[in-house]
Design an enzyme around this catalytic site. Structure first.
Site, PDB file in Angstrom:
ATOM      1  CG  HIS A 153      -2.146  -0.764   1.110  1.00 60.74           C
ATOM      2  ND1 HIS A 153      -3.059  -0.570   0.091  1.00 60.74           N
ATOM      3  CD2 HIS A 153      -2.664  -1.770   1.885  1.00 60.74           C
ATOM      4  CE1 HIS A 153      -4.076  -1.403   0.247  1.00 60.74           C
ATOM      5  NE2 HIS A 153      -3.857  -2.146   1.322  1.00 60.74           N
ATOM      6  CB  CYS A 209      -1.812   3.840  -4.458  1.00 59.32           C
ATOM      7  SG  CYS A 209      -2.880   2.468  -4.923  1.00 59.32           S
TER       8      CYS A 209
END
Length: 369
Positions: A153, A209
């Site tokens: 993440h 991301c």
């Protein structure tokens, strides 16, 4: 691979399936030459738009040093087992990238952090990740090569020191983020990048991301190997729309065309970050490096990176694209590798692979670690 809100995950990495290839309007010839013809047209349109607008790029001028010494690699993959936002492909990414690189390049030392290991020192928590950064760079000298791959993440938090043009710092999210917090890009740069000696090469592959500026490197590259002075989203949007239309006329792939049009419209509507802002000037002044630091990132700071099922296996789309591209041509230069990775993802995912560096490196030479 996350949406963003300070110190907690608020979305999961996008989960997608491979799409159908669609029909071919001009038969095998149309499919074979669609990318080549569209690529030439995109380049021509881009050059025309650049000639009609204020200067938005500059030439790279500095020579990339040779790798002659030790090669050390750090691989981090986090699936966040049992947590909100659990991912499925990140540990696979580590195994795949590590396997490919060690099979095709010499690597002398390797450290792997994944959240499926029994050894508590190999769990990718905040403490161990920062310790691994220090291990990777410890004793590095001119001619040495350092490789860092991260799959997990990524997030965004409010910028506190005025070095971000969009007002947001990017973050890595360790497995214990709920207690220990994120690792902000300023800290990533300070611990991993700052002060690396001249002649050291650090190659970073960031499949997460909001990863475009996760190392806080000052120089962003275009697909032609030039350096961005200002973000050129509107021009890139027009170029993307032209390319999508051309490819559809040649190969008839409706889903690919629709994805390209959507991506082009998003770029067209996103605007620019504001040109030669004080934030960019501060980044150049405080984040430029003597070492040869090069980063491939899975997406722009404003985008998410896909956790996808490809060929029956969960994997990061960007990690898969890197391996696929290098398998096709191991000897391609950095700029063509960037182009190739973007083409592999185009029409399937909205993310745009980015490339950046710590100084104005000429990257029209073969990729190597």
């Amino acid at each position: 691979r996350t949406r963003t809100r300070t110190h907690r995950i608020t979305c999961t990495k996008w989960k997608v399936q491979r799409r159908d290839k669609g029909t071919i309007m001009f038969g095998k010839a149309g499919k074979k030459y669609a990318d080549q013809i569209a690529g030439h047209l995109e380049k021509a349109v881009g050059q025309h738009l650049a000639s009609k607008a204020p200067q938005s790029t500059e030439q790279a001028t500095e020579t990339l040093g040779k790798v002659t010494g030790q090669r050390r690699a750090l691989f981090i993959g986090i699936n966040y087992f049992g947590q909100k936002g659990e991912l499925r492909g990140c540990i696979n990414d580590v195994h795949n990238i590590k396997g490919f690189l060690t099979s095709n390049f010499r690597i002398d030392e390797v450290l792997v952090l994944t959240d499926d290991q029994k050894d508590p020192t190999k769990i990718p928590n905040r403490k161990n990740i920062l310790a691994a950064f220090r291990w990777l760079r410890d004793g590095a000298k001119a001619g040495d090569s350092l490789i860092f791959h991260y799959s997990g993440h990524g997030g965004s938090v409010e910028d506190k020191d005025g070095d971000e043009e969009d007002g947001m710092d990017e973050t890595l999210i360790p497995v214990d983020y709920q207690k220990a917090g994120h690792i902000v890009d300023d800290e990533v740069h300070d611990v991993l990048v700052r002060g690396l000696p001249k002649g050291v090469r650090l190659t970073s592959i960031m499949d997460c991301c909001h990863s475009e500026s996760i190392l806080d490197l000052p120089y962003i590259y275009t697909v032609n190997g030039d350096l961005q002075i200002i973000e050129t989203s509107k021009s890139e949007g027009i170029v993307t729309l032209v390319g999508a239309g051309t490819r559809f006329l040649l190969d008839g792939n409706k889903k690919r065309a629709a994805s390209g049009i959507t991506q082009g419209m998003k770029l067209l509507m996103s605007g620019n970050k504001g040109g030669n802002s004080k934030a960019r000037e501060k980044t150049i002044k405080t984040r430029s490096t003597e070492a040869d630091v090069i980063q491939f990132s899975g997406c722009r700071d404003s985008q998410t990176s896909a956790d996808a099922k490809i060929d029956g296996e969960m994997t990061g789309a960007m990690s898969h694209a890197l391996i696929s591209s290098l398998k096709q041509n191991k000897d391609q230069d950095y700029t063509h590798l960037l182009q190739s990775m973007r083409k592999i993802l185009e029409g399937k995912y909205t993310q745009i692979v980015m490339m950046s560096a710590g100084r104005k490196l000429v990257l029209e030479q073969p990729f190597t670690i």
